[in-house]
Design an enzyme around this catalytic site. Sequence first.
Site, PDB file in Angstrom:
ATOM      1  N   GLY A 134      16.973  70.384  12.467  1.00  0.00           N
ATOM      2  CA  GLY A 134      15.954  69.797  11.602  1.00  0.00           C
ATOM      3  C   GLY A 134      16.513  69.660  10.204  1.00  0.00           C
TER       4      GLY A 134
ATOM      5  N   LYS B 279      -6.693  78.971   5.255  1.00  0.00           N
ATOM      6  CA  LYS B 279      -6.108  77.676   5.582  1.00  0.00           C
ATOM      7  C   LYS B 279      -7.267  76.712   5.826  1.00  0.00           C
ATOM      8  CE  LYS B 279      -1.904  75.959   6.824  1.00  0.00           C
ATOM      9  NZ  LYS B 279      -0.535  76.356   6.483  1.00  0.00           N
TER      10      LYS B 279
ATOM     11  N   VAL C 188      13.466  70.924   4.034  1.00  0.00           N
ATOM     12  CA  VAL C 188      14.021  72.277   3.915  1.00  0.00           C
ATOM     13  C   VAL C 188      15.474  72.314   4.401  1.00  0.00           C
ATOM     14  CG1 VAL C 188      13.782  74.688   4.590  1.00  0.00           C
ATOM     15  CG2 VAL C 188      11.729  73.309   4.236  1.00  0.00           C
TER      16      VAL C 188
HETATM   17  N1  LIG Z   1       8.401  72.536   3.273  1.00  0.00           N
HETATM   18  C1  LIG Z   1       8.056  73.800   3.087  1.00  0.00           C
HETATM   19  O1  LIG Z   1       7.920  74.256   1.964  1.00  0.00           O
HETATM   20  C2  LIG Z   1       7.856  74.720   4.272  1.00  0.00           C
HETATM   21  C3  LIG Z   1       7.384  76.015   4.039  1.00  0.00           C
HETATM   22  C4  LIG Z   1       7.251  76.899   5.114  1.00  0.00           C
HETATM   23  C5  LIG Z   1       7.547  76.447   6.393  1.00  0.00           C
HETATM   24  N2  LIG Z   1       7.981  75.166   6.595  1.00  0.00           N
HETATM   25  C6  LIG Z   1       8.287  74.748   7.969  1.00  0.00           C
HETATM   26  O2  LIG Z   1       9.659  74.402   8.044  1.00  0.00           O
HETATM   27  C7  LIG Z   1       9.849  73.321   8.959  1.00  0.00           C
HETATM   28  C8  LIG Z   1      10.557  72.176   8.256  1.00  0.00           C
HETATM   29  O3  LIG Z   1       9.762  71.754   7.164  1.00  0.00           O
HETATM   30  P1  LIG Z   1      10.153  70.458   6.302  1.00  0.00           P
HETATM   31  O4  LIG Z   1       9.269  70.481   5.119  1.00  0.00           O
HETATM   32  O5  LIG Z   1      11.638  70.401   6.137  1.00  0.00           O
HETATM   33  O6  LIG Z   1       9.685  69.309   7.288  1.00  0.00           O
HETATM   34  P2  LIG Z   1      10.272  67.840   7.420  1.00  0.00           P
HETATM   35  O7  LIG Z   1       9.255  67.073   8.186  1.00  0.00           O
HETATM   36  O8  LIG Z   1      10.740  67.324   6.101  1.00  0.00           O
HETATM   37  O9  LIG Z   1      11.596  68.051   8.324  1.00  0.00           O
HETATM   38  C9  LIG Z   1      11.588  68.335   9.671  1.00  0.00           C
HETATM   39  C10 LIG Z   1      12.762  67.623  10.291  1.00  0.00           C
HETATM   40  O10 LIG Z   1      12.873  68.026  11.655  1.00  0.00           O
HETATM   41  C11 LIG Z   1      13.252  66.884  12.410  1.00  0.00           C
HETATM   42  N3  LIG Z   1      12.924  67.132  13.814  1.00  0.00           N
HETATM   43  C12 LIG Z   1      11.716  67.048  14.439  1.00  0.00           C
HETATM   44  N4  LIG Z   1      11.858  67.345  15.747  1.00  0.00           N
HETATM   45  C13 LIG Z   1      13.165  67.636  15.951  1.00  0.00           C
HETATM   46  C14 LIG Z   1      13.908  68.043  17.073  1.00  0.00           C
HETATM   47  N5  LIG Z   1      13.365  68.195  18.270  1.00  0.00           N
HETATM   48  N6  LIG Z   1      15.240  68.255  16.913  1.00  0.00           N
HETATM   49  C15 LIG Z   1      15.830  68.110  15.704  1.00  0.00           C
HETATM   50  N7  LIG Z   1      15.158  67.736  14.605  1.00  0.00           N
HETATM   51  C16 LIG Z   1      13.841  67.500  14.727  1.00  0.00           C
HETATM   52  C17 LIG Z   1      12.499  65.743  11.757  1.00  0.00           C
HETATM   53  O11 LIG Z   1      13.094  64.497  12.076  1.00  0.00           O
HETATM   54  C18 LIG Z   1      12.646  66.093  10.288  1.00  0.00           C
HETATM   55  O12 LIG Z   1      13.797  65.518   9.713  1.00  0.00           O
HETATM   56  C19 LIG Z   1       8.455  72.977   9.482  1.00  0.00           C
HETATM   57  O13 LIG Z   1       8.240  73.684  10.687  1.00  0.00           O
HETATM   58  C20 LIG Z   1       7.534  73.513   8.410  1.00  0.00           C
HETATM   59  O14 LIG Z   1       6.252  73.854   8.920  1.00  0.00           O
HETATM   60  C21 LIG Z   1       8.157  74.303   5.575  1.00  0.00           C
END
Ligand SMILES: NC(=O)c1ccc[n+]([C@@H]2O[C@H](COP(=O)([O-])OP(=O)(O)OC[C@H]3O[C@@H](n4cnc5c(N)ncnc54)[C@H](O)[C@@H]3O)[C@@H](O)[C@H]2O)c1
Length: 354
Positions: free
Chosen positions: A178, A78, A182
């Site tokens: 969230g 990373k 995803v």
């Molecule tokens: N995108 C990927 O391919 C991927 C891969 C592996 C892991 N992840 C993990 O999955 C999670 C989501 O990823 P993403 O790409 O959808 O991110 P994103 O930023 O698009 O979505 C996250 C959402 O969570 C919301 N949020 C933040 N704090 C909150 C709370 N306290 N209560 C409710 N909602 C809240 C935000 O407003 C946002 O809409 C992250 O932790 C990320 O690290 C993502």
Amino acid sequence: MDVFSSDTGHEQVVFCQDKPSGLKAIIAIYSTALGPALGGTRFHPYATEGEAVHDVLELSRAMAYKNALAGLDLGGGKAVIWGDPVRDKTEPLLRAYGRFVASLGGRYYTACDVGTYVQDMDIVARECRYVTGRSEAHGGAGDSSVLTAWGVFQGMRAAAEHVWGTPSLAGRRVGVAGLGKVGKHLIGHLVEDGAEVAGTDVAEPALAWVRERYPQVDLVADEDALIRSDIDVYAPCALGGALDDETVPVLRARIVAGAANNQLAHPGIEKLLEERGILYAPDYVVNAGGVIQVADEIEGFDFARAKLRATTIYDTTRRILELAASDGIPPALAADRLAERRMAEVGRLRMIRL
Ligand SMILES: NC(=O)c1ccc[n+]([C@@H]2O[C@H](COP(=O)([O-])OP(=O)(O)OC[C@H]3O[C@@H](n4cnc5c(N)ncnc54)[C@H](O)[C@@H]3O)[C@@H](O)[C@H]2O)c1
């Protein structure tokens, strides 16, 4: 966390600096036992250098475990860029970073993470071959959340089968915390499978999108209301640390399976979940669809092939849950053991001289 005194045993940690562009980056390679280390680049305004080092060491180790259980021939690494992505991200900075990644000669492949996007990887790729997660226009895999959500859905199905004897989520109430990249895709799979979905987000645009697209989703006030409600499955898809000493005692779900990284706030939470009879599908196992998607780009991206591989998250989750049950250990520990076994057993094969 100090590099040499940490007991995690990283192979290599590289500090990169280019003063004119303002680049300050750290690349950490935890393991190349299974192949070149793959993991994203986090662009973040850390308060101190120590905080940046700590983050990159933790994240690179987690990638080694994730890639091992995803069945990839890739090790774990990373990188972090220390700065404010909004203020400091420029073409020279990203290209300088690309040259440092190139200098590792393929020991490390980079990709997107918090604060970096496919367009940034397109720029890094102008200086360096060892880049994945580029835009589709540049031959890349594009938005990795598509297969991340698909993999989470597969892991959830495996957990459902373990608990209820059927992988179907039809008629089960699933709470998604969230509704970002995803979370939105996950809702689609759940609705299609016949699940009842509840959701929450702190951002109004995310809520508006769901209201418009999936009016049947029950939107609740916040995460606290969601976990206390009558849900069968809890899917944390926002930030890390969703499962802690406050949330686990009041959580009503029977299963936890979600996309967020580092869901367990501290060691010991996995035992608390077990005591409460809640089955935890380990985060890094079920959210590996994204890394599977970008890893496929190394061979020349083929969505169908990547999706097939992400579908195997169902089998991997099942294996972990079965091992946990037979050995009487929490699934998080069973996952770590399987990952370590694969790194040791497959990594060892390089000792057979060719
Ligand atoms: N995108 C990927 O391919 C991927 C891969 C592996 C892991 N992840 C993990 O999955 C999670 C989501 O990823 P993403 O790409 O959808 O991110 P994103 O930023 O698009 O979505 C996250 C959402 O969570 C919301 N949020 C933040 N704090 C909150 C709370 N306290 N209560 C409710 N909602 C809240 C935000 O407003 C946002 O809409 C992250 O932790 C990320 O690290 C993502």
